[in-house]
Design a protein around this motif. Structure first.
Motif, PDB file in Angstrom:
ATOM      1  N   SER A   1     -32.031 -28.221  66.685  1.00 49.71           N
ATOM      2  CA  SER A   1     -32.856 -29.119  67.507  1.00 49.71           C
ATOM      3  C   SER A   1     -32.105 -29.485  68.792  1.00 49.71           C
ATOM      4  N   GLU A   2     -32.797 -30.177  69.679  1.00 52.56           N
ATOM      5  CA  GLU A   2     -32.153 -30.555  70.958  1.00 52.56           C
ATOM      6  C   GLU A   2     -30.938 -31.419  70.710  1.00 52.56           C
ATOM      7  N   VAL A   3     -31.062 -32.288  69.700  1.00 50.41           N
ATOM      8  CA  VAL A   3     -29.878 -33.097  69.323  1.00 50.41           C
ATOM      9  C   VAL A   3     -29.472 -32.655  67.913  1.00 50.41           C
ATOM     10  N   PRO A   4     -28.595 -31.699  67.834  1.00 51.44           N
ATOM     11  CA  PRO A   4     -28.242 -31.180  66.509  1.00 51.44           C
ATOM     12  C   PRO A   4     -27.654 -32.274  65.605  1.00 51.44           C
ATOM     13  N   ASP A   5     -28.061 -32.219  64.338  1.00 53.51           N
ATOM     14  CA  ASP A   5     -27.580 -33.236  63.381  1.00 53.51           C
ATOM     15  C   ASP A   5     -27.033 -32.536  62.125  1.00 53.51           C
ATOM     16  N   PRO A   6     -25.765 -32.086  62.215  1.00 54.11           N
ATOM     17  CA  PRO A   6     -25.179 -31.350  61.080  1.00 54.11           C
ATOM     18  C   PRO A   6     -25.146 -32.183  59.796  1.00 54.11           C
ATOM     19  N   ASP A   7     -24.911 -33.526  59.920  1.00 58.62           N
ATOM     20  CA  ASP A   7     -24.868 -34.369  58.717  1.00 58.62           C
ATOM     21  C   ASP A   7     -26.203 -34.336  57.978  1.00 58.62           C
ATOM     22  N   ALA A   8     -27.281 -34.431  58.742  1.00 54.94           N
ATOM     23  CA  ALA A   8     -28.614 -34.398  58.117  1.00 54.94           C
ATOM     24  C   ALA A   8     -28.862 -33.037  57.481  1.00 54.94           C
ATOM     25  N   ALA A   9     -28.404 -31.973  58.177  1.00 57.50           N
ATOM     26  CA  ALA A   9     -28.580 -30.614  57.633  1.00 57.50           C
ATOM     27  C   ALA A   9     -27.839 -30.476  56.305  1.00 57.50           C
TER      28      ALA A   9
END
Lengths: 424, 187
Positions: A101-109
């Motif tokens: 996404s535009e603001v990658p969120d590795p923790d959520a992934a």
């Protein structure tokens, strides 16, 4: 192909309510196009204590079941794999979306992947882990099935005391017959195997699946067949073996053997020398689909790599419980250790589970353990003493069986003979 | 030896008994001939006929504990009679055993007393003068044996030379047990 619908069709073909119960609530394994049929079957079983027919399912849900050529357990495995595949794909898709996404969120992934994996693990261990809060359905379905299903649809061994106590043995049950050499294990096992098979045929009860697979580790096929023939046709075994049957008995045997050719359920006899390991027996059982498995001489079954005979027997008992009993109730004969022989001479010292030869695992894994005893007296010519060493709910007790080689009757002695002695 | 010759046994009913007759006779404690020879009817008195005919019913009902032969005669020995009856029972697959008092006491001491359906003790009580005489623990152990066998529904056949001497040497309670629960047959 719909695994879910084939699974339901296989459950219906196996005709066992308890088999459905054993799988637990597995909604998550069904696809949207299958779930209505599954929900209907579970509700039906809960309410009526019996399985609906395929026609009834179709009438109420509009869903037609797929043909089933394999056991229900096969489709259950495939559904499990399918569920893992779909859940992981979905989790990875969502995780990928978070990462790109535009603001990658590795923790959520990571959390999505972890949650997906945890759900799968919980689902995979679903049979081992159960939340008591949701026990109602399982208990009521099991209760209703026992109330509805006739007892004789389980495995009955022909001795009323034991059959009443067990309520009919079912898949998952490992039953152990234990005795010293030459005390009647094989005859008792054959009597148990023959009982339900012949009874279902006598009653022309096609719905009562009573096929048998008898694995003999000690005897060739012909002597087993001869023993079964003598018992079934009630002709003296010694005369059959020596070819000295009186004409009426020979006619009786020929007639009896011709009749069994028309029986619906097969009775397979397997030479253990050819199928030496539990895995071999398992493969054969998968192919033959018996309603009950009998193994004469469980202590002689081989193991692929375990050479120590004590560990081998323990390993095999474990495999029999896991692999064979999960297909059909499995009855196995074992030996008592020498300690039992010494004990029986000391009359007040009862033989118990500790006297089973080779390993404690046999007693631990068995739902039912019975000891076969030959008393040190002339009464042993006419009977055997059977002791329940372990019952499913801690039941114990004993009874006597006939040992009549003239009439080939090994049934339970139900009424004590109180007739006059002949003073001659 | 032809065990069928005397006519008490036949191959159909007794084939497996005859095949191992020596072992079974040894278990019973008698010579094989007692198994293969018919019982002489003149050997038994009225009370014995009544008791042994109804043996299986006594065992099932549990009201009668056994039979006690009472009496003394220098020329009389109940052993052959007991051997013959035990043989008759063996032919009918009743688990009978004949044991002398000394053997019984040895088994009681070793705590391995067998439990036959019918136990015959041909010298259960002999007075001190006749060569008997037991220690106190032995008398108590015998009393226990009779009670235990009765509890298990097992029958016991005894020989007592004299009721009076039995009461004197084994105690009144012993005599009460026998008079109260055993059928009596005079020798």
């Amino acid at each position: 192909m719909s695994y879910g619908k084939s699974f339901l069709a296989a459950i219906l073909a196996e005709g066992s309510v308890s088999a459905l119960v054993e799988y637990g609530k597995i909604d998550q394994l069904f696809k949207a196009s299958e779930i209505d049929a599954y929900a209907f079957v579970r509700e039906f079983v809960l309410k009526f204590g019996a399985l609906p027919t395929a026609e009834t399912i179709e009438t109420h849900t509009g869903q037609m079941l797929s043909p089933a050529t394999e056991p229900a357990s096969y489709y259950r495995d495939q559904m499990g794999k399918r569920h893992i595949d779909l859940t992981l794909r979905q989790a990875m898709k969502e995780a990928h979306a978070r990462l790109t996404s535009e603001v990658p969120d590795p923790d959520a992934a990571l959390e999505i992947i972890m949650n997906g994996a945890m759900t799968l693990i919980a689902s995979k261990n679903g049979k081992q882990v159960s939340d008591f809060r949701h026990a109602k359905a399982a208990i009521l379905v099991d209760y209703a099935s026992k109330w509805k299903e006739k007892n004789e649809y389980g495995l009955q061994l022909g001795w009323p005391y034991l059959d009443d106590l067990s309520g009919g043995l079912r898949r998952g049950d490992l039953i152990s017959y234990v005795g010293r050499p030459g005390q009647g294990k094989t005859w008792s096992l054959l009597f148990g195997a023959l009982h339900g098979w012949a009874k279902a045929a006598d009653q022309d009860d096609a719905g009562n699946q009573q096929s048998r697979m008898f694995v003999s580790m000690e005897m060739d096929v012909l002597p087993v067949q001869q023993r079964l023939a003598a018992m079934h046709c009630q002709v003296p075994m010694s005369h059959l073996k020596q070819a000295t049957l009186a004409t009426p008995n020979l006619v009786k045997m020929k007639k009896g053997l011709s009749m069994i050719e028309g029986y619906a359920a097969p009775f397979y006899i397997v030479d253990g020398n050819l199928t030496a390991t539990v895995e071999d027996i398992h493969m054969m059982a998968l192919q033959l689909k018996p309603a009950a498995i009998f193994i004469d001489g469980g202590y002689l079954v081989k193991h692929p790599f375990e050479r120590d005979r004590f560990r081998r027997v323990a390993e095999n008992a474990d495999l029999m419980k896991k692999n064979l009993a999960s297909l059909a109730p499995t009855v196995v004969s074992w030996q008592f250790a020498k300690s039992a022989g010494k004990k029986s001479q000391k009359k007040g010292d009862p033989v118990d589970l500790d006297d089973i030869g080779y390993t404690d695992a046999i007693a631990q894994l068995s739902s039912l353990v019975i000891g076969i005893f030959e008393d040190d007296s002339v009464a042993s010519v006419k009977g055997r003493r059977i002791e329940i060493l372990k019952g499913r709910a801690g039941e114990t007790g004993s009874f006597r069986t006939k040992w009549d080689f003239e009439k080939m009757d090994f049934g339970q002695v139900e009424d004590e003979d109180v007739g006059n002695l002949q003073l001659v | 030896m032809d065990h069928y010759a005397a006519g008490a046994l036949n191959p159909k009913d007794h084939g497996r008994l005859v095949a191992d007759i020596d072992r079974f006779a040894h278990m019973v404690g008698i010579h094989p001939r007692w198994i293969s020879t018919p019982l002489d009817p003149s050997l038994l008195g009225e009370q014995e006929c009544e008791y042994f005919s109804a043996f299986r019913r006594h065992k099932a009902a549990g009201t009668v504990h056994g039979l006690c032969y009472v009496g003394s005669s220098a020329s009389h020995d109940v052993s052959p009679r007991m051997f013959a009856i035990a043989g008759m029972m063996t032919r009918q697959y009743v688990d009978a055993k004949v044991m002398t008092l000394a053997t019984v006491l040895e088994h009681l001491h070793d705590r391995d007393m067998p439990r036959p359906e019918c136990l015959f003790i041909p010298n259960f009580f002999m007075s001190k003068a006749q060569g008997g005489g037991l220690q106190t623990w032995q008398i108590a152990a015998l009393y226990d044996l009779l009670l235990q066998r009765a509890q298990l529904g097992l029958q016991t056949v005894l020989y007592v030379a004299s009721n009076k001497l039995l009461a004197n040497e084994y105690g009144q309670n012993f005599l009460s047990l026998i008079l109260g629960h055993y059928q009596l047959a005079k020798v």
